[in-house]
Design a protein around this motif. Structure first.
Motif, PDB file in Angstrom:
ATOM      1  N   ALA A  40      54.525  75.548  46.324  1.00  0.00           N
ATOM      2  CA  ALA A  40      54.653  76.798  45.564  1.00  0.00           C
ATOM      3  C   ALA A  40      55.438  77.819  46.385  1.00  0.00           C
ATOM      4  O   ALA A  40      55.371  77.843  47.616  1.00  0.00           O
ATOM      5  N   ALA A  41      56.195  78.682  45.684  1.00  0.00           N
ATOM      6  CA  ALA A  41      57.008  79.691  46.362  1.00  0.00           C
ATOM      7  C   ALA A  41      56.583  81.108  46.020  1.00  0.00           C
ATOM      8  O   ALA A  41      56.980  82.040  46.704  1.00  0.00           O
ATOM      9  N   ALA A  42      55.776  81.267  44.963  1.00  0.00           N
ATOM     10  CA  ALA A  42      55.373  82.612  44.526  1.00  0.00           C
ATOM     11  C   ALA A  42      53.882  82.607  44.221  1.00  0.00           C
ATOM     12  O   ALA A  42      53.354  81.661  43.629  1.00  0.00           O
ATOM     13  N   ALA A  62      45.551  78.901  39.553  1.00  0.00           N
ATOM     14  CA  ALA A  62      46.194  78.213  38.432  1.00  0.00           C
ATOM     15  C   ALA A  62      47.705  78.343  38.536  1.00  0.00           C
ATOM     16  O   ALA A  62      48.236  79.399  38.897  1.00  0.00           O
ATOM     17  N   CYS A  63      48.409  77.249  38.228  1.00  0.00           N
ATOM     18  CA  CYS A  63      49.866  77.300  38.103  1.00  0.00           C
ATOM     19  C   CYS A  63      50.206  77.908  36.749  1.00  0.00           C
ATOM     20  O   CYS A  63      49.676  77.473  35.723  1.00  0.00           O
ATOM     21  N   LEU A  64      51.068  78.902  36.752  1.00  0.00           N
ATOM     22  CA  LEU A  64      51.486  79.562  35.521  1.00  0.00           C
ATOM     23  C   LEU A  64      53.014  79.547  35.429  1.00  0.00           C
ATOM     24  O   LEU A  64      53.698  79.491  36.452  1.00  0.00           O
ATOM     25  N   PRO A  65      53.563  79.625  34.222  1.00  0.00           N
ATOM     26  CA  PRO A  65      55.024  79.625  34.089  1.00  0.00           C
ATOM     27  C   PRO A  65      55.669  80.925  34.520  1.00  0.00           C
ATOM     28  O   PRO A  65      56.841  80.943  34.881  1.00  0.00           O
ATOM     29  N   PHE A  66      54.912  82.029  34.470  1.00  0.00           N
ATOM     30  CA  PHE A  66      55.449  83.335  34.858  1.00  0.00           C
ATOM     31  C   PHE A  66      54.372  84.131  35.582  1.00  0.00           C
ATOM     32  O   PHE A  66      53.192  84.018  35.269  1.00  0.00           O
ATOM     33  N   LEU A  67      54.828  84.946  36.544  1.00  0.00           N
ATOM     34  CA  LEU A  67      53.948  85.857  37.260  1.00  0.00           C
ATOM     35  C   LEU A  67      54.559  87.258  37.203  1.00  0.00           C
ATOM     36  O   LEU A  67      55.785  87.406  37.164  1.00  0.00           O
ATOM     37  N   SER A  68      53.720  88.269  37.212  1.00  0.00           N
ATOM     38  CA  SER A  68      54.216  89.640  37.149  1.00  0.00           C
ATOM     39  C   SER A  68      54.813  90.068  38.482  1.00  0.00           C
ATOM     40  O   SER A  68      54.260  89.800  39.553  1.00  0.00           O
ATOM     41  N   GLY A  69      55.961  90.762  38.394  1.00  0.00           N
ATOM     42  CA  GLY A  69      56.603  91.283  39.590  1.00  0.00           C
ATOM     43  C   GLY A  69      55.949  92.536  40.135  1.00  0.00           C
ATOM     44  O   GLY A  69      56.410  93.083  41.138  1.00  0.00           O
ATOM     45  N   ALA A  70      54.855  93.000  39.528  1.00  0.00           N
ATOM     46  CA  ALA A  70      54.167  94.186  40.036  1.00  0.00           C
ATOM     47  C   ALA A  70      53.578  93.930  41.421  1.00  0.00           C
ATOM     48  O   ALA A  70      53.490  94.844  42.246  1.00  0.00           O
ATOM     49  N   CYS A  71      53.160  92.693  41.673  1.00  0.00           N
ATOM     50  CA  CYS A  71      52.646  92.303  42.993  1.00  0.00           C
ATOM     51  C   CYS A  71      52.881  90.804  43.143  1.00  0.00           C
ATOM     52  O   CYS A  71      52.276  90.010  42.417  1.00  0.00           O
ATOM     53  N   LEU A  72      53.733  90.448  44.064  1.00  0.00           N
ATOM     54  CA  LEU A  72      54.167  89.051  44.148  1.00  0.00           C
ATOM     55  C   LEU A  72      54.461  88.692  45.599  1.00  0.00           C
ATOM     56  O   LEU A  72      55.329  89.299  46.238  1.00  0.00           O
ATOM     57  N   ALA A  90      56.471  75.720  42.425  1.00  0.00           N
ATOM     58  CA  ALA A  90      55.351  76.147  41.582  1.00  0.00           C
ATOM     59  C   ALA A  90      55.093  77.631  41.763  1.00  0.00           C
ATOM     60  O   ALA A  90      55.460  78.242  42.776  1.00  0.00           O
ATOM     61  N   LEU A  91      54.445  78.212  40.756  1.00  0.00           N
ATOM     62  CA  LEU A  91      54.039  79.618  40.774  1.00  0.00           C
ATOM     63  C   LEU A  91      52.522  79.653  40.605  1.00  0.00           C
ATOM     64  O   LEU A  91      51.994  79.084  39.651  1.00  0.00           O
ATOM     65  N   VAL A  92      51.820  80.324  41.511  1.00  0.00           N
ATOM     66  CA  VAL A  92      50.358  80.239  41.545  1.00  0.00           C
ATOM     67  C   VAL A  92      49.725  81.611  41.330  1.00  0.00           C
ATOM     68  O   VAL A  92      50.033  82.574  42.038  1.00  0.00           O
ATOM     69  N   HIS A  93      48.827  81.670  40.351  1.00  0.00           N
ATOM     70  CA  HIS A  93      47.984  82.847  40.130  1.00  0.00           C
ATOM     71  C   HIS A  93      46.727  82.632  40.963  1.00  0.00           C
ATOM     72  O   HIS A  93      45.983  81.668  40.763  1.00  0.00           O
TER      73      HIS A  93
END
Length: 295
Positions: free
Chosen positions: A107-109, A147-157, A193-196
């Motif tokens: 994962a990168a984000a 959880a892996c999600l397709p999008f994450l918010s740029g408010a905190c990343l 991957a993007l992880v919440h």
């Protein structure tokens, strides 16, 4: 990993009221911050320096993504933490994000749970850039763990800086809006991957980064509509329909007759931004900015 592996990037634009809480929360977690000040008319830059941040002053408002690109280039740590100025990272959140980065090397984000002033958890499971089957209306179910999600918010990343730089950072053609959706799509296309992260939490003021005004509403809605057209074209999707443009023009005229300046400016901005986007005009040119990337 320790907090020394992370540099927070905070973009300020007339954010003097919210910066102290944001930077104090970061300092409590041992996180150094770079504040990129987008030519604020208030004391944002001075306040950032007073709270121990390294301040990069832009001569003009470069927009959200481009300013974050400047901050990322100036950082020297393996991770950067994109933080909105109206966001307060909660105790232990950065440690939880870094633990997730160690646990999920592909994962990168990584994003924390974002808590709004109402107490609602903000989650972004859908996007203009999602496949159709992910955009079907349905009740949003909050993850009960990571959880892996397709999008994450740029408010905190939290981002792996090397990956972010290799991808060119946020799209430098965008002045405002959809930078995070576009970045998430590019990260996924590159195999990351993007992880919440369930164990990390941040409090988000949503819209409190700078004081509102009719002109700022016009500009924000112009760029929102323009960016929708831009990312749709970029990813081979149909642009927003002309019917919405006509609807917004009609509403702008109606609210103008009612002397409601706020809503008149908002709907006029939406209509004119969409028309500019469909015509292929540059959002940067509208702001008097160079097309040259800042990363």
């Amino acid at each position: 990993m320790s907090a020394a592996a992370v540099t927070a990037i905070v973009v300020s634009y007339d954010s003097a009221q919210v910066l102290p809480a944001c930077l104090s929360a970061l300092a409590a977690e041992g996180i150094g911050a770079i504040v990129v000040d987008n030519a604020s008319g208030d004391a944002s830059a001075e306040i950032a320096a007073r709270y121990g941040a390294r301040v990069l002053r832009s001569a003009r408002n470069e927009g959200y993504g481009r300013a974050n690109n400047l901050g990322a280039r100036a950082a020297a740590t393996p991770f950067i933490l994109i933080v909105n100025p109206d966001l307060e990272i909660q105790p232990g959140a950065v440690a939880a994000l870094l633990a997730a980065a160690e646990a999920y090397p592909d994962a990168a984000a990584f994003a924390p749970r974002l808590i709004e002033p109402s107490g609602r958890v903000f989650l972004q499971p859908r996007s203009l850039l999602s496949p159709d089957h992910l955009n079907r209306a349905r009740r949003i179910v909050l993850p009960e763990g990571d959880a892996c999600l397709p999008f994450l918010s740029g408010a905190c990343l939290l981002l792996r800086r090397e990956v972010f730089l290799a991808l060119g950072g946020f799209d430098p053609a965008i002045f405002l809006f959809y930078e995070d959706d576009d970045l998430c799509r590019r990260l996924r296309e590159a195999g990351h991957a993007l992880v919440h992260v369930h164990g990390a939490e941040a409090r988000h003021g949503r819209g409190q980064s700078s004081a509102p005004s009719p002109q700022r509403r016009f500009t924000a809605r112009w760029h929102l509509a323009w960016s929708q057209c831009h990312v749709a074209r970029k990813w081979g999707l149909p642009p927003p329909g002309l019917g919405k443009v006509v609807e917004n023009l009609a509403k702008a005229i109606g609210y103008g007759l009612l002397l409601n300046r706020d809503k008149m400016h908002a709907h006029a901005g939406s209509a004119l931004g969409a028309l500019a986007g469909r015509a292929g005009r540059s959002a940067l040119a509208r702001q008097g900015l160079s097309e040259k990337p800042l990363l």
